[in-house]
Design a protein around this motif. Sequence first.
Motif, PDB file in Angstrom:
ATOM      1  N   LEU A 135     -34.825 -68.935  62.966  1.00  0.00           N
ATOM      2  CA  LEU A 135     -35.893 -68.473  62.702  1.00  0.00           C
ATOM      3  C   LEU A 135     -35.966 -67.996  61.103  1.00  0.00           C
ATOM      4  O   LEU A 135     -36.830 -68.169  60.362  1.00  0.00           O
ATOM      5  CB  LEU A 135     -36.274 -67.244  63.355  1.00  0.00           C
ATOM      6  N   GLY A 136     -35.019 -67.283  60.668  1.00  0.00           N
ATOM      7  CA  GLY A 136     -34.974 -66.601  59.403  1.00  0.00           C
ATOM      8  C   GLY A 136     -34.910 -67.754  58.325  1.00  0.00           C
ATOM      9  O   GLY A 136     -35.596 -67.686  57.328  1.00  0.00           O
ATOM     10  N   TRP A 137     -34.024 -68.929  58.581  1.00  0.00           N
ATOM     11  CA  TRP A 137     -34.172 -69.947  57.602  1.00  0.00           C
ATOM     12  C   TRP A 137     -35.485 -70.697  57.419  1.00  0.00           C
ATOM     13  O   TRP A 137     -35.899 -71.100  56.523  1.00  0.00           O
ATOM     14  CB  TRP A 137     -32.877 -70.948  58.036  1.00  0.00           C
ATOM     15  N   ASN A 138     -36.031 -70.866  58.584  1.00  0.00           N
ATOM     16  CA  ASN A 138     -37.361 -71.635  58.691  1.00  0.00           C
ATOM     17  C   ASN A 138     -38.604 -70.667  57.746  1.00  0.00           C
ATOM     18  O   ASN A 138     -39.254 -71.009  56.970  1.00  0.00           O
ATOM     19  CB  ASN A 138     -37.551 -71.814  59.920  1.00  0.00           C
TER      20      ASN A 138
ATOM     21  N   ALA B  54     -30.344 -74.093  43.498  1.00  0.00           N
ATOM     22  CA  ALA B  54     -30.504 -72.981  44.406  1.00  0.00           C
ATOM     23  C   ALA B  54     -31.442 -73.671  45.718  1.00  0.00           C
ATOM     24  O   ALA B  54     -30.945 -73.242  46.657  1.00  0.00           O
ATOM     25  CB  ALA B  54     -31.173 -71.959  43.918  1.00  0.00           C
ATOM     26  N   LEU B  55     -32.296 -74.288  45.301  1.00  0.00           N
ATOM     27  CA  LEU B  55     -33.133 -74.774  46.453  1.00  0.00           C
ATOM     28  C   LEU B  55     -32.399 -75.809  47.192  1.00  0.00           C
ATOM     29  O   LEU B  55     -32.442 -75.955  48.369  1.00  0.00           O
ATOM     30  CB  LEU B  55     -34.537 -75.542  45.865  1.00  0.00           C
ATOM     31  N   TYR B  56     -31.583 -76.680  46.399  1.00  0.00           N
ATOM     32  CA  TYR B  56     -30.728 -77.723  47.127  1.00  0.00           C
ATOM     33  C   TYR B  56     -29.743 -77.079  48.139  1.00  0.00           C
ATOM     34  O   TYR B  56     -29.457 -77.258  49.307  1.00  0.00           O
ATOM     35  CB  TYR B  56     -29.881 -78.373  46.004  1.00  0.00           C
ATOM     36  N   ARG B  57     -29.123 -75.751  47.664  1.00  0.00           N
ATOM     37  CA  ARG B  57     -28.317 -75.222  48.602  1.00  0.00           C
ATOM     38  C   ARG B  57     -28.899 -74.494  49.597  1.00  0.00           C
ATOM     39  O   ARG B  57     -28.584 -74.711  50.892  1.00  0.00           O
ATOM     40  CB  ARG B  57     -27.372 -74.064  47.689  1.00  0.00           C
ATOM     41  N   ALA B  58     -30.066 -73.916  49.529  1.00  0.00           N
ATOM     42  CA  ALA B  58     -30.867 -73.297  50.488  1.00  0.00           C
ATOM     43  C   ALA B  58     -31.350 -74.328  51.775  1.00  0.00           C
ATOM     44  O   ALA B  58     -31.135 -73.833  52.637  1.00  0.00           O
ATOM     45  CB  ALA B  58     -32.218 -72.710  49.791  1.00  0.00           C
ATOM     46  N   VAL B  59     -31.649 -75.425  51.212  1.00  0.00           N
ATOM     47  CA  VAL B  59     -32.266 -76.605  52.053  1.00  0.00           C
ATOM     48  C   VAL B  59     -31.087 -77.081  52.995  1.00  0.00           C
ATOM     49  O   VAL B  59     -31.321 -77.287  54.267  1.00  0.00           O
ATOM     50  CB  VAL B  59     -33.009 -77.378  51.284  1.00  0.00           C
ATOM     51  N   SER B  60     -29.784 -77.094  52.330  1.00  0.00           N
ATOM     52  CA  SER B  60     -28.512 -77.842  52.886  1.00  0.00           C
ATOM     53  C   SER B  60     -28.012 -77.028  54.011  1.00  0.00           C
ATOM     54  O   SER B  60     -27.519 -77.367  54.928  1.00  0.00           O
ATOM     55  CB  SER B  60     -27.473 -77.852  51.730  1.00  0.00           C
ATOM     56  N   PHE B  61     -28.674 -75.600  54.341  1.00  0.00           N
ATOM     57  CA  PHE B  61     -28.618 -75.136  55.514  1.00  0.00           C
ATOM     58  C   PHE B  61     -28.982 -75.782  56.995  1.00  0.00           C
ATOM     59  O   PHE B  61     -28.788 -75.482  58.008  1.00  0.00           O
ATOM     60  CB  PHE B  61     -28.743 -73.576  55.352  1.00  0.00           C
ATOM     61  N   ILE B  62     -30.006 -76.315  56.735  1.00  0.00           N
ATOM     62  CA  ILE B  62     -30.539 -77.318  57.580  1.00  0.00           C
ATOM     63  C   ILE B  62     -29.548 -78.246  58.402  1.00  0.00           C
ATOM     64  O   ILE B  62     -29.739 -78.253  59.552  1.00  0.00           O
ATOM     65  CB  ILE B  62     -31.799 -78.063  57.279  1.00  0.00           C
ATOM     66  N   HIS B  63     -28.413 -78.532  57.732  1.00  0.00           N
ATOM     67  CA  HIS B  63     -27.348 -79.108  58.273  1.00  0.00           C
ATOM     68  C   HIS B  63     -26.595 -78.209  59.304  1.00  0.00           C
ATOM     69  O   HIS B  63     -26.271 -78.667  60.253  1.00  0.00           O
ATOM     70  CB  HIS B  63     -26.388 -79.636  57.323  1.00  0.00           C
TER      71      HIS B  63
END
Length: 341
Positions: A91-94, A67-76
């Motif tokens: 802003l929401g993602w950060n 789940a963390l991997y998927r969440a962080v992947s949104f940085i791309h």
Amino acid sequence: MTAETIAPAPSLARLANDLTRDLMRPNPRIYWADLIATAAVTYLSLFVAVTARGAWALVAAAVCVLALYRAVSFIHELTHQRRDELPGFHLGWNLLIGVPFLTPSLLYEGVHMLHHAKDRYGTARDPEYMPLARRPLSSLLGFVLVALLAPVGVILRFAVLAPVSFLIPPLRRWVIAKTSAMTINTEFSREDFDRAGKAPWLAQEIACWLWSWAVIGLAAAGVIPIRAIVIAVAIYAVFALVNQLRTAVAHYWENDGSMMTFEGQFLDSVNVPPPALLPFLWAPVGLRYHGLHHLLPRMPYHNLGRAHARLVGHVPADHPYRQVEQPELVPALRRLIRKVR
């Protein structure tokens, strides 16, 4: 012969754009729903992992890694999608992921797009390229295993280097140049120093600094158990390792450092399309279509599957577009290892 008969076939990039022009706009509802659901699973599974015992803790930790991997992947996605098309999403993602896990978007924005530049890809000036296929196996092993040190790196970057660098200007310049980017090329240095003085960067960096100190202080006071910190660090390390394995098969890494054509960049990249199922876990948020992404960098992740299906339905089986496909992670790694050897 007619002119139509002898006209050259359109380039692969032109063909991809013509076939998918209607798929280029991101859907904010999909982005927000996916991010919120993924963040909820991440925090819930982390809570279970640090509070449960035995098998339940291990299962929760495994779920949290993915789940963390998927969440962080949104940085791309943040680097490729315009802010006005996804209002508030950066802003929401950060707030949900970037700052709490010390991986703010400043580490990727302003850097990743250089990887797509025609005059940089695959050269010494590419921040995200290393000719792994031309190096010994030890380089590949080091490339993968160094990811386990990622949690140490982000803690040092934001808990130590950030506050100290604000006091020492020469150090500040080095911190921006060498420790403020998610890169593969260790020789790369950031040059966008003006960006580091603007409000978005400073807000993210200071928030990560204060958050890291708060967690360290609460752990020292006994409010957060040391066991919880150790488990969270381990989860972060394993997530980083999985991402590094995925990165190892995202390209073929065969370029010798010379400039490449746009289609040459595509042919050095990898797609792992259906019917493979596991890429949904190890290459989330559209990363399984990395080759297609290099053809269509602005294509939102939720439309890459449809775009791929259109291209596959339009071109013959021996078309160059089909040449970059790999069946799964392990076969792709085997191919890279054989090439290295």
